[in-house]
Design an enzyme around this catalytic site. Sequence first.
Site, short mmCIF file in Angstrom:
data_model
loop_
_atom_site.label_atom_id
_atom_site.label_comp_id
_atom_site.label_asym_id
_atom_site.label_seq_id
_atom_site.Cartn_x
_atom_site.Cartn_y
_atom_site.Cartn_z
N SER A 296 51.44 17.68 -16.32
CA SER A 296 50.54 18.42 -15.44
C SER A 296 49.90 19.61 -16.13
CB SER A 296 51.32 18.93 -14.23
OG SER A 296 51.76 17.83 -13.48
N ASN B 188 49.84 7.61 -17.06
CA ASN B 188 50.01 8.49 -15.92
C ASN B 188 49.44 9.85 -16.28
OD1 ASN B 188 51.05 10.26 -13.92
ND2 ASN B 188 52.61 8.75 -13.43
N LEU C 99 0.85 -1.20 0.00
CA LEU C 99 0.00 0.00 0.00
C LEU C 99 0.88 1.24 0.00
CD1 LEU C 99 -2.77 -0.99 2.58
CD2 LEU C 99 -2.55 -1.58 0.15
N ALA C 100 0.69 2.08 -1.01
CA ALA C 100 1.54 3.27 -1.12
C ALA C 100 0.72 4.47 -1.55
CB ALA C 100 2.66 3.00 -2.10
N THR D 266 -7.16 1.36 5.01
CA THR D 266 -6.22 0.35 4.54
C THR D 266 -6.92 -0.85 3.88
OG1 THR D 266 -6.08 -0.35 6.86
CG2 THR D 266 -4.25 0.93 6.01
N ARG E 41 3.06 15.26 6.64
CA ARG E 41 3.90 15.60 7.79
C ARG E 41 5.37 15.71 7.39
NH1 ARG E 41 2.13 11.71 12.48
NH2 ARG E 41 1.17 10.59 10.78
N ARG F 151 32.08 9.29 -10.00
CA ARG F 151 30.67 9.47 -10.41
C ARG F 151 30.23 8.30 -11.29
NH1 ARG F 151 30.63 15.00 -13.09
NH2 ARG F 151 28.48 14.38 -13.52
C1 UD1 Z 1 -1.91 1.35 10.47
C2 UD1 Z 1 -2.68 0.22 11.14
C3 UD1 Z 1 -2.25 0.13 12.59
C4 UD1 Z 1 -0.76 -0.11 12.67
C5 UD1 Z 1 0.00 0.96 11.90
C6 UD1 Z 1 1.45 0.59 11.76
C7 UD1 Z 1 -4.87 0.07 10.05
C8 UD1 Z 1 -6.30 0.42 10.13
N1 UD1 Z 1 -4.11 0.51 11.06
O1 UD1 Z 1 -2.29 2.56 11.10
O2 UD1 Z 1 -2.92 -0.94 13.25
O3 UD1 Z 1 -0.33 -0.16 14.01
O4 UD1 Z 1 -0.52 1.11 10.55
O5 UD1 Z 1 2.20 1.63 11.19
O6 UD1 Z 1 -4.47 -0.60 9.13
N2 UD1 Z 1 -3.02 3.61 2.93
C9 UD1 Z 1 -3.54 3.60 1.65
N3 UD1 Z 1 -4.82 3.97 1.46
C10 UD1 Z 1 -5.64 4.33 2.48
C11 UD1 Z 1 -5.10 4.35 3.79
C12 UD1 Z 1 -3.80 3.98 3.98
O7 UD1 Z 1 -2.82 3.26 0.70
O8 UD1 Z 1 -6.81 4.62 2.23
C13 UD1 Z 1 -1.64 3.20 3.12
C14 UD1 Z 1 -0.73 4.34 3.57
O9 UD1 Z 1 -0.05 4.86 2.46
C15 UD1 Z 1 0.25 3.67 4.49
C16 UD1 Z 1 -0.53 2.48 5.03
O10 UD1 Z 1 -1.61 2.27 4.16
O11 UD1 Z 1 1.38 3.18 3.78
C17 UD1 Z 1 -1.00 2.70 6.48
O12 UD1 Z 1 -1.88 3.79 6.54
P1 UD1 Z 1 -1.84 4.80 7.76
O13 UD1 Z 1 -2.92 5.78 7.56
O14 UD1 Z 1 -0.45 5.27 7.96
O15 UD1 Z 1 -2.28 3.83 8.96
P2 UD1 Z 1 -1.95 4.03 10.49
O16 UD1 Z 1 -2.93 4.95 11.10
O17 UD1 Z 1 -0.52 4.31 10.66
#
Ligand code: UD1
Length: 451
Positions: free
Chosen positions: A390, A362, A10-11, A83, A17, A318
Amino acid sequence: MTRTSLTIVLAAGEGTRMRSSLPKVLNPVAGRTLLAHVLAAAPRGTADRLAVVVGPDHQAVADEAKRSRPDADIYIQTQRLGTAHAVLAAREAIERGAEDLLIAFGDTPLISAETLARLREPLGQGASLVVLGFRAANPTGYGRLLLDGDRLVAIREQADANGAERAITLCNAGVMAIDGRIALDVLDKIGNANAKGEYYLTDAVGLVGELGLVARVIETDEDEVRGINTKAQLAEAEAVMQARLRAAAMTAGVTLISPDTVYLAPDTTFGRDVVIEPFVVIGPGVSIGDGAVIHSFSHLAEARVGAKAQVGPYARLRPGTSLGDGAKIGNFVETKAAQIDAGAKVNHLTYIGDAHIGSGANIGAGTITCNYDGFGKHKTEIGEGAFVGSNSSLVAPVKIGAGAYIGSGSVITKDVADDALALERNAQTSKEGWAKRFRDMKTRHKTPKPG
Ligand code: UD1
Ligand code: MG
């Protein structure tokens, strides 16, 4: 028999923040994006598939996913509703069926392939769902794991937890494995009747229990599951990752004189008996051969260092640099797209770009390959055993023959034949006694200042 797997990363999160225009998962740790770290840990056998869920308008995140794992399928979560909702954006991938469904978060870069493998094990042994747990130093904000014996009965999100539940320190790391046969049924049952009005993936645990099936926890260290929401957390993850990379390098036999001052990349490869002096930064794509020494204050990226080669102090290799065995790159030397063959020496204050230097050549102090004319890049070729005096400028495209000499201070614009001497500067003139006459004239009416 290996079990088939589907990993969903999930991303689709926003990095508000981070106070940055960059999507959160594209921030780097050890020169690699958060997302690429997670994707590198996801299973990649022939029986494994990978899906990445990205937000709308996040083409850069999708591109990065494809770059690091071309086998990944991209799904878009159009609205950020939680999530579980995010996982279901990849419904099509889940429907295709896999024995194990793994779910990981794109902002948790320190997760290892070993832990993901460990998380799957209980699925083959009767459990229908496995959650990765950790003991949080400060559990605030995490989902708490509610156990009954060794069974996991529920995950309570911070916002929904009562006082006693908030005191629990065993927390949800956010990584979950579900039996593929029940995954879709369970995910479809998840509702949004909670404090945040979100579809919580964590509700899958209670639903598995209602089906009379078993959910379990396996634990890992907090360092492995640090989620990243702020730049401070990004720096903490960098520190953890660097500590790991340094430890792995030393285990592999690399001498790090001052480990804490050396920065490595996850793909750095080392031969035997490599020495890295204090304050060296190694970016992605670097290989260092047997017995090579990287002296202090050097910076390397996408470069190959041959066996027994020496680099620095204060050298910058590089991308596209390749040093042959025993080659020497000294202080204040910059190289780019440069093949420098065995035993060649570029010891001081030099720029070598878009060049090939033959073995044993060299290159004198202050030599510059003038590779750029404001429009395009051009190549300099220097033959084996050539000697560049040089302070020479080699205006590319240009070829210096094998064994040729370039007189110091020359601006070379034409090719030089093998074993020739090329000189490009005014003939020296000398006026006998001039300096003495000059001093006498200047001091006739004055006594010189002391010292
Ligand atoms: C979530 C967990 C929590 C856990 C914590 C660990 C749930 C409901 N809660 O909380 O139990 O302790 O992570 O860090 O799962 N995301 C999406 N789409 C959405 C919502 C979230 O892709 O609609 C992705 C976010 O990009 C992130 C991940 O899911 O990578 C977690 O979402 P976030 O809102 O950070 O959940 P937490 O409140 O941290
Ligand atoms: Mg989070």
